[in-house]
Scaffold this active site. Structure first.
Site, PDB file in Angstrom:
ATOM      1  NE  ARG A  92     -32.425  -0.252  52.328  1.00  0.00           N
ATOM      2  CZ  ARG A  92     -33.184  -0.606  51.298  1.00  0.00           C
ATOM      3  NH1 ARG A  92     -32.947  -0.151  50.083  1.00  0.00           N
ATOM      4  NH2 ARG A  92     -34.204  -1.427  51.478  1.00  0.00           N
ATOM      5  CD  GLU A 369     -35.844  -1.955  43.837  1.00  0.00           C
ATOM      6  OE1 GLU A 369     -36.012  -2.225  42.631  1.00  0.00           O
ATOM      7  OE2 GLU A 369     -35.753  -0.795  44.249  1.00  0.00           O
TER       8      GLU A 369
END
Length: 390
Positions: A92, A369
């Site tokens: 992913r 992130e």
């Protein structure tokens, strides 16, 4: 048999097209990823051979419009991310780095020439991209980056020369183009850097205990010379890379629930078959409590992801709401994966079962992130009005 995952009929909130998209990506994961992921993970291999298949499914830059991209909705992008991460976080992450970071940087901030040169090839899987923001001493504080780009001359056509280093850059050693963020005399700017450019070196970081079926690299930029038009014309300051990071953070909100769901289902199946004291593990109250808690958090996390996706599609998603999703769903997912491993007992530490692999991967997902701490401070500032970063 009752649905053991969707306890509150979340599927009733999805359109037929969304369900079909999910079905097609799930089928790809079931046939191409799950039978092979244990070997890829054990051998620390990123399977480049599946990139063309991902491209055929329209997964690369799938939420972008034009330039060969699929133009899917934010919810569809999220559903695809959930299914991919049910296979493995590393795979992913590939879709995220390619589409939400590298392609989004060009799409949001690039010139038409840059878009036409790179986006169709990246959407087709013919060119892999990477996104160079984090540095060895600048992770949560990218404003402290030391990589610097200077003009070699005074005219508008003067070349740029970049010197510096980046760390934890996904896909850099297999990428054909790098989006490099650097300090300049005019603030932080982004640059489109073909990786064959002299002075650009990417070295995979090894060994790793997490994201083993993925590639993260150190990048050295030593006198990398670029033409004047290599700069992203519409990105000035940290807002440019942060807009791309928010795209990637949004995908994580969905993806983490995919890893959690796969771990829960692995534990549920095992608990129903494994006998202890002449009775299936699933028949014991303590086991059922674990399974119920997992299922509740997966339903809540998926409903949160869907709500945020609908807001994003309506153009109403705020930065602090992305932090709500990223912080909550990563935190809950890693707990679910660990509890699933506990149900599996000693067998759970082998690659025959997915939960511990997912838990190890989520240590990275939880960190990149924006760490838990960063998203907590973003939400703290939103709630109190007081920035507490320093």
């Amino acid at each position: 048999m009752p649905d053991a995952v969707d306890l509150i009929n979340i599927d009733s909130l999805l359109s037929a097209d969304e369900i079909e998209l999910r079905r097609s990506v799930r089928a790809f994961v079931d046939t191409e990823i799950k039978p092979n992921i244990a070997g890829w993970y054990e051998n620390a291999v990123f399977p480049l051979e599946i990139v063309p298949e991902m491209a055929k499914l329209g997964l690369l830059g799938m939420h972008l419009k034009g330039y060969g991209c699929a133009g899917r909705s934010a919810v569809m992008y999220g559903l695809a991310g959930m299914e991919l991460e049910a296979g493995d976080s590393g795979l992913r992450t590939f879709v995220s780095v390619q589409g939400s970071l590298a392609m989004s940087a060009i799409y949001k901030h690039g010139s038409e020439e840059q878009k036409n040169e790179w986006l169709p090839r990246m959407a087709a899987g013919e060119a892999i991209g990477c996104f160079g923001l984090t540095e060895p001493t600048a992770g949560s504080d990218p404003g402290a980056m030391k990589t610097f780009a200077r003009r070699d001359g005074s005219g508008p056509d003067a070349d740029w020369v970049i010197n510096g280093s980046k760390r934890w850059i996904g896909l850099a050693s297999v990428a054909k183009v790098a989006l490099i963020w650097a300090q300049t005399d005019d603030g932080v700017r982004g640059f489109v850097v073909p990786t064959e450019t002299q002075g650009f070196t990417a070295t995979p970081i090894e060994p790793k205990l997490s994201m083993r079926a993925s590639i993260q690299c150190d990048i050295e930029l030593s006198g990398v010379r670029l033409p004047a038009d290599a700069v992203l014309p519409h990105a000035k300051g940290l807002r440019g890379p942060f807009e791309c990071l928010n795209e990637a953070r949004y995908g994580i909100i969905w993806g983490a629930m995919g890893a959690a769901r796969d771990s829960y289902l692995a534990a549920l199946e095992y608990a129903k078959e494994r006998l202890q004291f002449d009775k299936p593990l699933a028949g014991y109250q303590l086991t059922q409590e674990k399974l119920v808690n997992m299922a509740l958090e997966i339903n809540k996390g998926t409903l949160l992801a869907l709500h945020l996706g609908r807001l994003k599609d309506a153009g109403q998603l705020s930065q602090h709401q992305i932090s709500v999703g990223k912080l909550n769903n990563c935190r809950e997912a890693i707990t679910i994966c660990r509890d699933a491993r506990a149900i599996l007992g000693g067998n759970g530490i082998t690659l025959d079962y997915s939960p511990l692999r997912h838990a190890n991967n989520l240590e990275s997902v939880r960190t990149y992130e924006g760490t838990d701490e960063v998203h907590t401070l973003i939400l703290g500032q939103h709630i109190t009005g007081i920035p507490a970063f320093r």
